[in-house]
Design an enzyme around this catalytic site. Structure first.
Site, PDB file in Angstrom:
ATOM      1  N   HIS A  53       0.836  -1.208   0.000  1.00 13.38           N
ATOM      2  CA  HIS A  53       0.000   0.000   0.000  1.00 13.38           C
ATOM      3  C   HIS A  53       0.868   1.254   0.000  1.00 13.38           C
ATOM      4  O   HIS A  53       0.576   2.235  -0.699  1.00 13.38           O
ATOM      5  CB  HIS A  53      -0.910  -0.043   1.230  1.00 13.38           C
ATOM      6  CG  HIS A  53      -1.896   1.074   1.305  1.00 13.38           C
ATOM      7  ND1 HIS A  53      -2.419   1.521   2.497  1.00 13.38           N
ATOM      8  CD2 HIS A  53      -2.454   1.848   0.357  1.00 13.38           C
ATOM      9  CE1 HIS A  53      -3.249   2.504   2.271  1.00 13.38           C
ATOM     10  NE2 HIS A  53      -3.294   2.730   0.973  1.00 13.38           N
ATOM     11  N   GLU A  56       2.307   1.873  -3.473  1.00 12.58           N
ATOM     12  CA  GLU A  56       1.270   2.438  -4.362  1.00 12.58           C
ATOM     13  C   GLU A  56       1.180   3.951  -4.182  1.00 12.58           C
ATOM     14  O   GLU A  56       1.106   4.703  -5.157  1.00 12.58           O
ATOM     15  CB  GLU A  56      -0.071   1.775  -4.062  1.00 12.58           C
ATOM     16  CG  GLU A  56      -1.261   2.373  -4.803  1.00 12.58           C
ATOM     17  CD  GLU A  56      -2.491   2.523  -3.935  1.00 12.58           C
ATOM     18  OE1 GLU A  56      -3.015   3.647  -3.817  1.00 12.58           O
ATOM     19  OE2 GLU A  56      -2.942   1.504  -3.367  1.00 12.58           O
TER      20      GLU A  56
END
Length: 799
Positions: A53, A56
């Site tokens: 995450h 990203e």
């Protein structure tokens, strides 16, 4: 019914290993790209939860070639598109939708951020604080914690039970071993062998393939790296469990059934028609809603979540509810699925026909096949179900999925009986169909050469008694909305002050039949649906609750409105409507059906309530401790010149506002700005939610940014007139967006040439005119409205 024009589809693998999926759909107004990386939260080393995450997020922070101010997010937003990313269990997706002419430039930016990320230390430290703020919000969110508790029945070693959001503790950015882990993860997964690019648009397959090849050439090549298979979902031979929390009962089934087969099952399990599971649960007062969905699917593992929203008598009936569920599953397992499969094929075809560019690029659901049905049958057989005892019924066919014959047109929708047809005779209906409908107009602003259209219907009441009626009407329309959705038409119904607004967008072919049924359902609602207490939606994060409260919607008074009074309420109501993108034959059919709508079709002057020069504050109660506010700044007037100025201001401010408050100051993780139209008023909307800054501080930051707008306008060599004006071209506008703009224009009193005039004004606005508009904005010439989850911060704010 004409044969749907399905998109032409091509799949290939480039020489460097990049898998490519191309969809040519001539009817699309825009195009989209979706890049999937076969790596997600469950592929991260156990030492660094949240690393996928985190990466990203980092990829959006700019590269040497394209800094954040000209990166993918800024570029897409500048051209009126949408962009986002998502990290799931075993995948990470990056996706955007843009006008056709800028797809190549957007793809270039996407490729560069994937292939040449900076991963600078200062960027990482700042972005980790954003994830920390998201983690704090997540840890306080009741729904997020409910999902954590829901999965506690799985095997302890399965990664679904783990923490994957990332926070300050799990992401020790300065440590050398963490940096090694971050770069190893990036090098191992972010290359062509792990990636799939999907493109969808009106371009030919050849043109899309050229773009895909150019995109692939910019990426780092690498071999496919198989992802590690997860451990068993449940221990031993266990394959299902229940979870009860407050008024929600979940039944979880672990299996190896493909997602496509489970979605087929969910379609019929969720059906609310008489004879189904939900109808029986409602009759007994045990549950008010049922929602079955695929919770997880990877590498032959799948989780089916069947959620019951319990009624007043439901909490003590969990075993009985499970028994009823098993009885229905047994009935379904031994039913003939031939008709259901045929209708499901029509449903999937309609979904394919109505998907926009972004949905087409992201779709991953192939047609249901015989093998899928066999695995579903095997899964049901494995439940060891006893023969069904209840007299269950499969739902009837959806009448909107196929063109009905003339004799069928007055027919009923699922769950209705002849008692719900209404009291008018056919002769009376035919007589009304010949009446003029002066307030139902059809716009010629858009071409009518595609399958989609929109219809807006607005009722105005002169009685304050409507407060308890709107939620009941909305609830009674639920069967109609669901059948329409399956047929490719989305329906929404909302209360705004003393008015009720119904939007209908999607395929125009079934719309006349839907309007006929709408007329019946509004005039004579189903009594059982009317008596149901509308479900209270689960609380959302604060900024979303504020957005829901922004329109002056009417809340449920808590009273059950007397159904017998409804005819009197309709007798004094007036309605008006607008159709967009509809061919002549469809217009005529809608006019005939609309003649039966309750109320009088008549133009009633729409009056806005300007707040020029005022600073108004509205407090909205939300869950959690974080400060959140929305600032809505209407244009000084409803003139098209003012609207053009305000749209250009919003166009210029969107990226700098996000960059300033979200990236540089790190005031909050939910930061956005843009144009919003409410009841014909055009305004600039700015929103922030912060875990660390109080409301007064948030407002100070927003004011400081707005004060810098004149300098920002002077410093920008290209104010973006051409890029913004192009977004108003009728041939480039998606129907739902165009319909909303044309409806708001009607409320504001603008003419049929609204789009053309606004496009021209935007194109010709000067720098000085925009600076003057920025000064008017700062002087609150059109007023300021602040919605916040706390008390007003002092002068000049008034409640």
């Amino acid at each position: 019914m004409p044969v749907p024009a399905h998109p032409h589809h091509l799949q290939l693998t480039l020489a460097n290993g990049l898998r490519v999926s191309l969809r040519h759909a001539p009817h699309l107004k825009r195009c989209a790209a979706a890049l999937r990386v076969a790596a997600g939260s469950h592929d991260v080393p156990l030492a660094w939860p949240g690393l996928a995450h985190f990466l990203e997020h980092l990829l959006f922070l700019g590269t040497e070639a394209f800094p954040a101010s000209d990166g993918l997010m800024a570029y897409v937003q500048r051209h009126g598109g949408q962009v986002n990313a998502s990290t799931r269990e075993r995948t990470t997706d990056f996706f955007f939708e843009v006008p056709k002419q800028v797809l190549g430039e957007a793809l270039q930016r996407l490729a560069d951020m994937l292939a040449q990320p900076r991963l600078a230390m200062d960027d990482q430290l700042r972005e980790r604080e954003v994830l920390q703020a998201e983690f704090v919000a997540w840890s306080q969110d009741a729904e997020a914690q409910h999902q954590v508790a829901l999965l506690e029945g799985l095997a302890a070693g399965h990664p679904l039970r783990g923490f994957h959001a990332g926070n300050r503790d799990s992401l020790p950015v300065p440590h050398e071993d963490f940096q090694q882990g971050l770069h190893t993860f990036y090098q191992g997964f972010y290359h062509t062998g792990q990636m799939t690019l999907s493109l969808a648009g009106p371009q030919s397959l050849e043109a899309l393939q050229v773009l895909a090849q150019r995109f692939g050439d910019s990426l780092r090549p690498g071999p496919l790296r198989p992802q590690q298979a997860p451990p068993a979902l449940m221990s031993g031979d266990k394959h299902r469990y229940s979870h009860l929390e407050k008024n929600r009962l979940h039944h979880i089934i672990a299996c190896n059934t493909p997602r496509e087969a489970l979605q087929f099952l969910c379609t019929w399990l969720n059906a609310a028609a008489p004879g189904g599971l939900l109808a029986e649960l409602k009759t007994r007062g045990w549950a008010s809603a049922l929602h079955a969905k695929v919770l997880y699917a990877f590498a032959g593992q799948a989780l089916l979540d069947i959620e019951f929203t319990l009624g007043p008598k439901g909490a003590q009936q969990a075993p009985a509810i499970e028994a009823l569920l098993n009885d229905w599953l047994s009935f379904f397992a031994h039913s003939d699925w031939t008709a259901l499969r045929a209708e499901y094929a029509l449903l999937v075809a309609r979904q394919q026909q109505t998907r926009g560019a972004l949905a087409l690029a992201r779709q991953e659901t192939p047609q249901l096949c015989e093998e899928h049905c066999q695995t579903l049958q095997a899964m049901l057989d494995a439940q060891h179900l006893t023969p069904a005892e209840q007299a269950w019924k499969l739902p009837p066919a959806n009448p909107f999925l196929q063109q009905a014959s003339k004799e069928q047109r007055p027919g009923l929708i699922r769950g209705q009986t002849s008692a719900h047809r209404g009291l008018r005779s056919f002769a009376q209906d035919r007589s009304r169909g010949r009446r003029d409908l002066p307030a139902l107009t059809f716009s010629r602003a858009l071409p009518d050469d595609n399958d989609e259209g929109a219809l807006y219907l607005r009722w105005q009441f002169d009685s304050s008694e409507h407060g308890a009626f709107f939620p009941r009407l909305a609830s009674s329309l639920q069967p109609l909305r669901e059948n329409a959705r399956q047929a490719g038409v989305e329906i929404s119904f909302e209360a705004i002050g003393n008015d009720g607004l119904l939007r209908m967008t999607g395929l125009h072919e079934p719309m006349p039949l839907i309007v006929e049924q709408l007329a019946r359902d509004l005039a004579q609602p189903d009594a059982s649906l009317w008596q149901e207490t509308p479900a209270s939606p689960a609380p959302q994060m604060a900024i979303r609750e504020l957005l829901k409260a922004l329109p002056a919607s009417t809340a449920d008074t808590g009273l059950i409105a007397d159904l017998n009074v409804l005819p009197d309420l309709w007798a004094t109501a007036h309605w008006q409507g607008l159709g967009v993108g509809l061919p002549a034959a469809c217009e005529m059919a809608i006019k005939s059906a609309a003649a039966r709508l309750p109320g009088q079709c008549a133009d009633v002057e729409h009056k806005t309530q300007p707040i020029n020069g005022q600073h108004r504050w509205q407090t909205v109660n939300t869950a959690g401790d974080e400060a959140a506010l929305l600032l809505f700044c209407p244009a000084p007037s409803q003139s098209l010149a003012d609207e053009a100025d305000w749209r250009l201001l919003a166009h210029l401010a969107q990226t700098p506002f996000y960059q300033r408050l979200r990236v540089e100051l790190q005031v909050g993780y939910a930061v956005f700005s843009g144009i919003r139209q409410l009841n014909g008023q055009t305004g600039l909307l700015l929103g922030v939610q912060s875990p660390s800054v109080a409301l007064e501080g948030l407002l100070t930051h927003i004011r400081a940014f707005l004060m810098q707008l004149p300098a920002l306008i002077n410093a920008d060599e290209n104010m973006g007139n051409a890029a913004l004006a192009e977004q108003f071209s009728p041939h480039a506008l998606p129907i739902p967006q165009a319909a909303e703009w044309l409806w708001q224009a009607r409320l504001a009193g603008h003419g049929a040439d609204y789009l053309e005039q606004l496009q021209q004004l935007i194109q010709t606005r000067t720098r000085q005119q925009l600076i003057n508009a920025a000064q008017q904005l700062n002087q609150a010439a059109g007023g300021w409205l602040c919605l916040a989850n706390g008390a007003a911060v002092g002068d000049p704010w008034q409640l």
